[in-house]
Motif scaffolding. Structure first.
Motif, short mmCIF file in Angstrom:
data_model
loop_
_atom_site.label_atom_id
_atom_site.label_comp_id
_atom_site.label_asym_id
_atom_site.label_seq_id
_atom_site.Cartn_x
_atom_site.Cartn_y
_atom_site.Cartn_z
N THR A 159 14.85 -55.47 -11.38
CA THR A 159 14.21 -55.22 -12.68
C THR A 159 12.76 -54.80 -12.52
OG1 THR A 159 13.68 -57.57 -12.89
CG2 THR A 159 15.73 -56.82 -13.91
N SER A 160 12.16 -55.14 -11.35
CA SER A 160 10.76 -54.77 -11.13
C SER A 160 10.47 -54.79 -9.63
CB SER A 160 9.85 -55.78 -11.85
OG SER A 160 8.51 -55.59 -11.48
N ALA A 161 9.66 -53.81 -9.19
CA ALA A 161 9.19 -53.79 -7.80
C ALA A 161 7.73 -53.34 -7.84
CB ALA A 161 10.04 -52.84 -6.96
N GLN A 162 6.82 -54.31 -7.79
CA GLN A 162 5.39 -54.04 -7.89
C GLN A 162 4.76 -54.05 -6.49
OE1 GLN A 162 3.82 -53.26 -10.77
NE2 GLN A 162 5.85 -53.36 -11.67
N PRO A 163 4.00 -53.01 -6.16
CA PRO A 163 3.35 -53.02 -4.85
C PRO A 163 2.29 -54.11 -4.76
CG PRO A 163 2.75 -51.03 -6.09
CD PRO A 163 3.74 -51.78 -6.91
N VAL A 164 2.17 -54.72 -3.59
CA VAL A 164 1.15 -55.74 -3.31
C VAL A 164 0.19 -55.08 -2.33
CG1 VAL A 164 0.71 -58.00 -2.32
CG2 VAL A 164 2.78 -57.61 -3.67
N TYR A 165 -1.09 -55.06 -2.68
CA TYR A 165 -2.09 -54.37 -1.87
C TYR A 165 -2.92 -55.35 -1.06
CZ TYR A 165 -1.11 -50.28 -4.73
OH TYR A 165 -0.50 -49.23 -5.37
N ARG A 166 -3.44 -54.87 0.05
CA ARG A 166 -4.46 -55.60 0.81
C ARG A 166 -5.54 -54.60 1.18
NH1 ARG A 166 -3.74 -55.35 6.81
NH2 ARG A 166 -1.83 -54.18 7.10
N THR A 167 -6.73 -55.10 1.40
CA THR A 167 -7.87 -54.25 1.72
C THR A 167 -8.12 -54.32 3.22
OG1 THR A 167 -8.83 -54.66 -0.45
CG2 THR A 167 -10.30 -53.81 1.24
N ILE A 168 -8.30 -53.14 3.84
CA ILE A 168 -8.59 -53.09 5.27
C ILE A 168 -9.93 -52.40 5.49
CG2 ILE A 168 -6.17 -53.10 5.97
CD1 ILE A 168 -6.46 -50.06 6.49
N GLU A 169 -10.56 -52.73 6.60
CA GLU A 169 -11.82 -52.09 7.00
C GLU A 169 -11.50 -50.95 7.95
OE1 GLU A 169 -14.53 -54.73 8.91
OE2 GLU A 169 -15.03 -55.79 7.06
N VAL A 170 -12.13 -49.80 7.72
CA VAL A 170 -12.00 -48.67 8.63
C VAL A 170 -13.40 -48.37 9.15
CG1 VAL A 170 -11.32 -46.26 8.87
CG2 VAL A 170 -10.03 -47.76 7.34
N HIS A 171 -13.57 -48.44 10.46
CA HIS A 171 -14.87 -48.17 11.09
C HIS A 171 -14.91 -46.71 11.51
CE1 HIS A 171 -16.12 -52.42 11.36
NE2 HIS A 171 -14.82 -52.61 11.35
N LYS A 172 -15.88 -45.98 10.97
CA LYS A 172 -16.02 -44.56 11.27
C LYS A 172 -17.38 -44.32 11.90
CE LYS A 172 -13.12 -42.68 7.63
NZ LYS A 172 -13.05 -41.72 6.54
N PRO A 173 -17.44 -43.41 12.88
CA PRO A 173 -18.75 -43.12 13.46
C PRO A 173 -19.67 -42.50 12.41
CG PRO A 173 -17.03 -41.76 14.47
CD PRO A 173 -16.38 -42.66 13.48
N LYS A 174 -20.93 -42.95 12.41
CA LYS A 174 -21.91 -42.46 11.45
C LYS A 174 -22.67 -41.30 12.10
CE LYS A 174 -25.81 -44.02 8.67
NZ LYS A 174 -26.66 -45.18 8.38
N ARG A 175 -22.62 -40.13 11.50
CA ARG A 175 -23.27 -38.94 12.03
C ARG A 175 -24.57 -38.71 11.26
NH1 ARG A 175 -21.21 -32.75 12.43
NH2 ARG A 175 -22.68 -32.18 14.04
N VAL A 176 -25.66 -38.60 12.01
CA VAL A 176 -26.97 -38.38 11.42
C VAL A 176 -27.48 -37.03 11.92
CG1 VAL A 176 -29.34 -39.23 11.31
CG2 VAL A 176 -27.45 -40.85 11.38
N CYS A 177 -28.00 -36.22 11.00
CA CYS A 177 -28.56 -34.92 11.36
C CYS A 177 -30.02 -34.88 10.90
CB CYS A 177 -27.78 -33.78 10.72
SG CYS A 177 -26.09 -33.64 11.35
N GLU A 178 -30.87 -34.30 11.76
CA GLU A 178 -32.30 -34.18 11.44
C GLU A 178 -32.76 -32.76 11.73
OE1 GLU A 178 -34.14 -36.79 14.32
OE2 GLU A 178 -33.76 -38.53 13.04
N GLU A 179 -33.75 -32.36 10.97
CA GLU A 179 -34.40 -31.07 11.21
C GLU A 179 -35.61 -31.36 12.10
OE1 GLU A 179 -34.45 -26.94 10.53
OE2 GLU A 179 -33.03 -28.38 9.72
N ARG A 180 -35.71 -30.67 13.25
CA ARG A 180 -36.82 -30.89 14.18
C ARG A 180 -37.54 -29.58 14.47
NH1 ARG A 180 -34.11 -34.75 18.81
NH2 ARG A 180 -33.76 -36.54 17.46
N GLN A 181 -38.84 -29.69 14.73
CA GLN A 181 -39.61 -28.52 15.14
C GLN A 181 -39.65 -28.51 16.66
OE1 GLN A 181 -43.46 -28.73 13.33
NE2 GLN A 181 -42.72 -27.99 11.36
N VAL A 182 -39.30 -27.37 17.24
CA VAL A 182 -39.28 -27.23 18.69
C VAL A 182 -40.16 -26.05 19.06
CG1 VAL A 182 -37.81 -26.83 20.69
CG2 VAL A 182 -36.96 -28.14 18.76
#
Length: 169
Positions: free
Chosen positions: A32-55
């Motif tokens: 009569t009913s099928a309700q999904p049960v959720y859980r929360t997971i952590e996903v670790h992703k590399p953080k990419r940082v970009c900068e403008e530099r004078q060369v």
């Protein structure tokens, strides 16, 4: 062959009756009913940082030092060689080496030019949270009664339910 058939026939009969006995212990229930049960997971992703530099890069004011270096290096290489094939190899190697030396000398006497470059690198990780389905809370009816269970998948409109046989006294 007939001997093997005579041995297999009782075994097949026993398996069939065993299978029939346990099949009788399952009944089809209406979901009569099928309700999904959720859980929360952590996903670790590399953080990419970009900068403008004078060369600052030094550029040669002209190509003349590289050209003169190549000519002088080629002439020296040709002079060092003993036979015609050595002279050709010496001339080619001398021209390349002389051109590189002349280019470096030209850069030392050149001008500084300011460039802007975008430099990107990894700086730690970012944590992202995602909800994923962990299972299904399933409500079903069987023999006029309602039951609830947790399952790893959605069973669809009907599902087999094991029913313990009633033992007579």
């Amino acid at each position: 062959m007939m001997k093997y058939l005579a041995l297999l026939l009782p075994l097949i009969t026993a398996c069939t009756s065993y299978s029939q006995q346990y099949r009788d212990q399952y009944q089809m229930a209406t979901v009569t009913s099928a309700q999904p049960v959720y859980r929360t997971i952590e996903v670790h992703k590399p953080k990419r940082v970009c900068e403008e530099r004078q060369v600052v890069k030094r550029h040669a004011d002209s190509a003349a030092p590289a050209i003169v270096g190549a000519i002088i290096g080629g002439a020296l290489g040709n002079a060092i060689g003993h036979n015609s094939s050595n002279k050709k190899v010496g001339m080619a190697a001398g021209a390349v080496l002389g051109g590189a030396v002349g280019h470096d000398i030209g850069k030392q006497n050149g001008t500084d030019v300011m460039h802007h470059e975008t430099v990107c690198y990894q700086a730690g990780t970012e944590i992202e949270y995602q909800s994923v389905i962990d299972g299904y809370q399933v409500t079903y009816q069987l023999n006029g009664r309602e039951y609830t269970t947790l399952m790893d998948r959605d069973p669809g409109p009907q599902m087999p339910v094991y029913v313990e046989p009633v033992k007579s006294r």
